[in-house]
Enzyme design. Structure first.
Site, PDB file in Angstrom:
ATOM      1  CG  ASP A 188      55.425 -13.045  74.195  1.00 18.54           C
ATOM      2  OD1 ASP A 188      54.788 -13.943  74.759  1.00 18.54           O
ATOM      3  OD2 ASP A 188      56.338 -13.251  73.376  1.00 18.54           O
ATOM      4  CB  SER A 229      59.097 -19.212  71.266  1.00 18.35           C
ATOM      5  OG  SER A 229      58.706 -19.467  72.595  1.00 18.35           O
ATOM      6  CG  HIS A 257      54.604 -16.456  72.351  1.00 21.91           C
ATOM      7  ND1 HIS A 257      55.835 -15.935  72.694  1.00 21.91           N
ATOM      8  CD2 HIS A 257      54.818 -17.785  72.122  1.00 21.91           C
ATOM      9  CE1 HIS A 257      56.739 -16.901  72.681  1.00 21.91           C
ATOM     10  NE2 HIS A 257      56.157 -18.025  72.321  1.00 21.91           N
TER      11      HIS A 257
END
Length: 257
Positions: A199, A128, A232
């Site tokens: 995501d 991320s 995610h």
């Protein structure tokens, strides 16, 4: 560890920000030490979270360094402080870039790698916001300098980004056009990007767009992997792909294929 950054505004006024980085966790290699990789966590996380996962990977020749980002006010949370490698108001390449924060974190990572033995291959990876910082470091490497113009001297052999995006993508091509060696460095630096189609934090389109931008400016050794249904987070299928890719790119011995 702290990092001081100064910028001169109008007149003689100087603004200085100090970034206090948190604890660094190290996973020692279980076999012959062939590579060292700094792995960067996501927004609000800490280095220990990833060190526990990396400890379990079948990569005995890698030393993992897992630093913790500074705690700072973050715009996307309305200014609420949490661990973050840089300030961000939008988890994509479309938001404004905190160049000062990015440079500070990229310099911190470079400092961690600078004391490794000369015969050890060096890499940066992350998840991320950590992936975004890793990709920013990759651009610093191929340009030979940080965004503030200071020299970047770490010779990277591999960069991995999971569920991330490319900061400063809008200015990357113009910066590369001004550098004689950038295209050559970009072509020789292997990058692995992975992104889940599901995501809901960093949308897939941002990961895909980042891969397209990197490819368009000369990163020819770039692999972009897509995972159906992945949100995610990471899954064993993805970490297996990372292990296999690192083993191949870094020429590691004694790792499971």
């Amino acid at each position: 560890m702290s990092y001081n950054s100064s910028s001169v505004g109008s007149g003689s006024r100087t603004t200085r920000r100090t970034f206090e980085f948190g604890r660094t966790h190290v996973v020692r290699p279980k076999g012959k030490h062939q590579a060292t990789i700094v792995w960067l966590h996501g927004l609000g996380d800490k280095g220990s979270s990833w060190s526990q996962l990396l400890e379990t990977l079948p990569l005995p020749n890698i030393k993992w360094i897992c630093p913790t980002a500074p705690t700072r006010p973050v715009a996307i949370f309305g200014g609420y402080p949490c661990t973050a490698w840089f300030d961000v108001g939008d988890l994509s390449e479309e938001g404004p870039d905190d160049l000062e924060g990015l440079d500070a974190s990229a310099a911190h990572v470079a400092n961690l790698l600078s004391t490794e033995p000369a015969d050890i291959k060096l890499g940066i990876g992350g998840f991320s916001m950590g992936a975004a910082t890793a990709l920013y470091s990759a651009t610093c490497r191929i340009l030979g300098q940080y965004g503030n113009g200071n020299s970047y001297s770490i010779n990277l052999s591999a960069v991995v980004g999971l569920s991330g995006w490319l900061p400063c993508s809008r200015t990357l091509k113009s910066r590369m056009d001004r550098s004689h060696d950038a295209a050559r460095h970009a072509a020789s630096l292997p990058i692995l990007l992975c992104h889940g189609l599901g995501d809901d934090v960093v949308a897939y389109k941002h990961g895909e767009r980042s891969a397209q931008v990197l490819s368009s400016v000369g990163f020819r050794n770039l692999t972009f992997r897509t995972y159906n249904g992945l949100g995610h987070y990471t899954v064993p299928e993805e970490t297996d792909a990372v292990c296999n890719w690192l083993t191949a790119m870094l020429g590691l011995e004694g790792s499971r294929s």
